[in-house]
Design a protein around this motif. Structure first.
Motif, PDB file in Angstrom:
ATOM      1  N   ARG A 105      62.510  13.312  42.508  1.00  0.00           N
ATOM      2  CA  ARG A 105      61.671  13.485  43.378  1.00  0.00           C
ATOM      3  C   ARG A 105      60.770  14.616  43.379  1.00  0.00           C
ATOM      4  O   ARG A 105      61.531  15.825  43.068  1.00  0.00           O
ATOM      5  N   VAL A 106      59.451  14.678  43.645  1.00  0.00           N
ATOM      6  CA  VAL A 106      58.672  16.005  43.464  1.00  0.00           C
ATOM      7  C   VAL A 106      57.940  16.298  44.693  1.00  0.00           C
ATOM      8  O   VAL A 106      57.298  17.357  44.779  1.00  0.00           O
ATOM      9  N   GLY A 107      57.839  15.143  45.441  1.00  0.00           N
ATOM     10  CA  GLY A 107      57.032  15.684  46.785  1.00  0.00           C
ATOM     11  C   GLY A 107      57.743  14.828  47.994  1.00  0.00           C
ATOM     12  O   GLY A 107      58.172  13.855  47.639  1.00  0.00           O
ATOM     13  N   CYS A 108      57.774  15.262  49.133  1.00  0.00           N
ATOM     14  CA  CYS A 108      58.143  14.502  50.403  1.00  0.00           C
ATOM     15  C   CYS A 108      57.305  15.014  51.526  1.00  0.00           C
ATOM     16  O   CYS A 108      57.591  16.286  51.876  1.00  0.00           O
ATOM     17  N   VAL A 109      56.903  14.124  52.318  1.00  0.00           N
ATOM     18  CA  VAL A 109      56.152  14.659  53.422  1.00  0.00           C
ATOM     19  C   VAL A 109      56.170  13.559  54.641  1.00  0.00           C
ATOM     20  O   VAL A 109      56.081  12.365  54.204  1.00  0.00           O
ATOM     21  N   ALA A 110      56.261  13.817  55.717  1.00  0.00           N
ATOM     22  CA  ALA A 110      56.376  12.848  56.941  1.00  0.00           C
ATOM     23  C   ALA A 110      55.035  12.469  57.181  1.00  0.00           C
ATOM     24  O   ALA A 110      53.916  13.200  57.006  1.00  0.00           O
ATOM     25  N   ARG A 111      54.596  11.115  57.363  1.00  0.00           N
ATOM     26  CA  ARG A 111      53.208  10.616  57.623  1.00  0.00           C
ATOM     27  C   ARG A 111      53.546   9.522  58.798  1.00  0.00           C
ATOM     28  O   ARG A 111      53.959   8.468  58.517  1.00  0.00           O
ATOM     29  N   GLY A 112      53.326  10.139  59.928  1.00  0.00           N
ATOM     30  CA  GLY A 112      53.576   9.369  61.035  1.00  0.00           C
ATOM     31  C   GLY A 112      55.311   9.000  61.003  1.00  0.00           C
ATOM     32  O   GLY A 112      56.099   9.694  60.985  1.00  0.00           O
ATOM     33  N   PRO A 113      55.517   7.673  61.512  1.00  0.00           N
ATOM     34  CA  PRO A 113      56.856   7.201  61.507  1.00  0.00           C
ATOM     35  C   PRO A 113      57.415   6.917  60.031  1.00  0.00           C
ATOM     36  O   PRO A 113      58.757   6.780  59.962  1.00  0.00           O
ATOM     37  N   LEU A 114      56.548   7.248  58.883  1.00  0.00           N
ATOM     38  CA  LEU A 114      57.143   7.111  57.611  1.00  0.00           C
ATOM     39  C   LEU A 114      57.122   8.049  56.862  1.00  0.00           C
ATOM     40  O   LEU A 114      56.739   9.508  57.462  1.00  0.00           O
ATOM     41  N   ILE A 115      57.817   8.129  55.666  1.00  0.00           N
ATOM     42  CA  ILE A 115      58.062   9.377  54.792  1.00  0.00           C
ATOM     43  C   ILE A 115      57.325   8.844  53.336  1.00  0.00           C
ATOM     44  O   ILE A 115      57.726   8.191  53.027  1.00  0.00           O
ATOM     45  N   ALA A 116      56.197   9.945  53.138  1.00  0.00           N
ATOM     46  CA  ALA A 116      55.607   9.727  51.904  1.00  0.00           C
ATOM     47  C   ALA A 116      56.242  10.542  50.711  1.00  0.00           C
ATOM     48  O   ALA A 116      56.445  11.647  50.979  1.00  0.00           O
ATOM     49  N   VAL A 117      56.683   9.782  49.894  1.00  0.00           N
ATOM     50  CA  VAL A 117      57.703  10.381  48.904  1.00  0.00           C
ATOM     51  C   VAL A 117      56.972  10.157  47.288  1.00  0.00           C
ATOM     52  O   VAL A 117      56.314   9.195  47.023  1.00  0.00           O
ATOM     53  N   GLU A 118      56.859  11.289  46.869  1.00  0.00           N
ATOM     54  CA  GLU A 118      56.393  11.049  45.202  1.00  0.00           C
ATOM     55  C   GLU A 118      57.394  11.549  44.314  1.00  0.00           C
ATOM     56  O   GLU A 118      58.037  12.625  44.717  1.00  0.00           O
ATOM     57  N   SER A 119      57.645  10.844  43.016  1.00  0.00           N
ATOM     58  CA  SER A 119      58.727  10.981  42.298  1.00  0.00           C
ATOM     59  C   SER A 119      58.153  10.753  40.868  1.00  0.00           C
ATOM     60  O   SER A 119      57.353  10.092  40.706  1.00  0.00           O
ATOM     61  N   ASN A 120      58.702  11.435  39.922  1.00  0.00           N
ATOM     62  CA  ASN A 120      58.522  11.196  38.578  1.00  0.00           C
ATOM     63  C   ASN A 120      59.648  10.215  38.008  1.00  0.00           C
ATOM     64  O   ASN A 120      60.784  10.198  38.679  1.00  0.00           O
ATOM     65  N   PHE A 121      59.066   9.463  37.373  1.00  0.00           N
ATOM     66  CA  PHE A 121      59.978   8.129  36.708  1.00  0.00           C
ATOM     67  C   PHE A 121      59.987   8.151  34.955  1.00  0.00           C
ATOM     68  O   PHE A 121      58.531   8.581  34.704  1.00  0.00           O
ATOM     69  N   ILE A 122      61.042   7.897  34.474  1.00  0.00           N
ATOM     70  CA  ILE A 122      60.803   7.632  33.052  1.00  0.00           C
ATOM     71  C   ILE A 122      61.863   6.213  32.933  1.00  0.00           C
ATOM     72  O   ILE A 122      62.923   6.166  33.568  1.00  0.00           O
ATOM     73  N   VAL A 123      61.357   5.307  32.242  1.00  0.00           N
ATOM     74  CA  VAL A 123      62.289   4.315  31.935  1.00  0.00           C
ATOM     75  C   VAL A 123      62.520   3.953  30.407  1.00  0.00           C
ATOM     76  O   VAL A 123      61.742   3.890  29.727  1.00  0.00           O
TER      77      VAL A 123
END
Lengths: 158, 158, 158
Positions: free
Chosen positions: C90-108
């Protein structure tokens, strides 16, 4: 699910384990195990076919210590050394009697003979962890490799 | 060992740092450092042999800002751009006077010229972090590369 | 910024998601989404050029379930199977109304046809997460791939 404090101790054990291996601190690696302990490194295809053939199979703390003697004394100077870098991500955690069963994804990067970094092995850890006097230690650690053909032979535990 | 709140601030700094670099947000990268700061990127073999030769060596915030000017103004259009993706895992943390010394494993994936993702560099961060008014910033950040030969030249800091 | 308990639920959802995909537990994958949900897998270059062409585009829970039917019933036996291993940070996380906007790095990582592990895809997740009755679920999950040319075709979601 386990409380935040226990999870923190479990994660601390996993990073202590990774750090010891990446630093080739084999005493540090041994110190991650309890008095009664086992370490197994096995290919996933063998697990899935229920074949008992493992890459490494140490069924007691004495054998875990033997492995360190082999690496540091017996094999020393006879293998091409390599630098690893471990990443571990916990994906499951459940109490099992007095122990905690923890499943994690792992990936180990290493520097190859050309000086580049690539993936040595990827897979999952299936661990049984004991908490004694507030400290977490492995009762059983099993590294299950997705990787079928490693790009070089393994000397150090995963 | 440090309390959970401090650890959370440290981890937040590391992901803020990773996110800034992956987004090529160089002002965001600079903002991770304190007024008194240094940034060093160096090969592990040089660290182990105590050789001072570094890949990048910015011994003040002014030099850190200079690096951004070079990337955004001087070198702009003269290098083949690339997309990175950082992963950071804290493996050690200890108070050192008013600072906190933090060690982390890192791996940076990137998209190569053929459009595939591979490992650009792997290694450890050895950081000194200050907490001021509740915010964590780097007093000193050192990226030590396991990777001996990077698959392409580095333009952006690691 | 979000409180520690909410962050823990968000991270638990991400690891539950990763674990389901790595275990090819497609019902587990579907269970990570809410009643109203979407899943998109798209190349970063298309996002940056505002092109709507996606690799996978499921704009409702019904379509997400259809994808599982395709993988398990329609395509079954017609593709070369593969084993993945996800890592998410997880690299970012912010409330957006009733939802939570989350940004993450991934590698598979995945095991290729030669039995070696390499990177299948790397990128970022841009997610909208809902918390209902204390449980986190995806309202919208978008996997944005840095990788331009995957080393093999994708069958499973990322």
């Amino acid at each position: 699910m386990t409380d935040a404090d226990t999870l923190a101790r479990i994660d601390a054990l996993q990073t202590r384990y990774a750090r010891a291996l990446d630093a080739k601190d084999m005493a540090g690696w041994t110190g991650c195990f309890g008095e009664e302990a086992s370490y197994v490194c096995i290919a996933r295809e063998n697990v899935e076919q229920d074949l008992p053939v493992a890459i490494m199979m140490d069924d007691s703390l004495a054998r875990i210590r033997d492995r360190v003697t082999y690496i540091e004394k017996v094999w020393s100077g006879t293998f091409e050394d390599y630098q690893t870098r471990h990443f571990v991500q916990r994906v499951g955690c459940v109490a099992r009697g007095p122990l905690i069963a923890v499943e994690s994804n792992f990936i180990v990067a290493y520097t190859n003979a050309r000086g580049r970094s690539e993936i040595l092995v990827a897979g999952t850890y299936e661990d049984e962890i004991e908490l004694r006097d507030g400290e977490a230690r492995f009762r059983a650690k099993k590294a299950i490799l997705d990787t079928v053909t490693t790009p070089r032979y393994l000397v150090y535990p995963v």
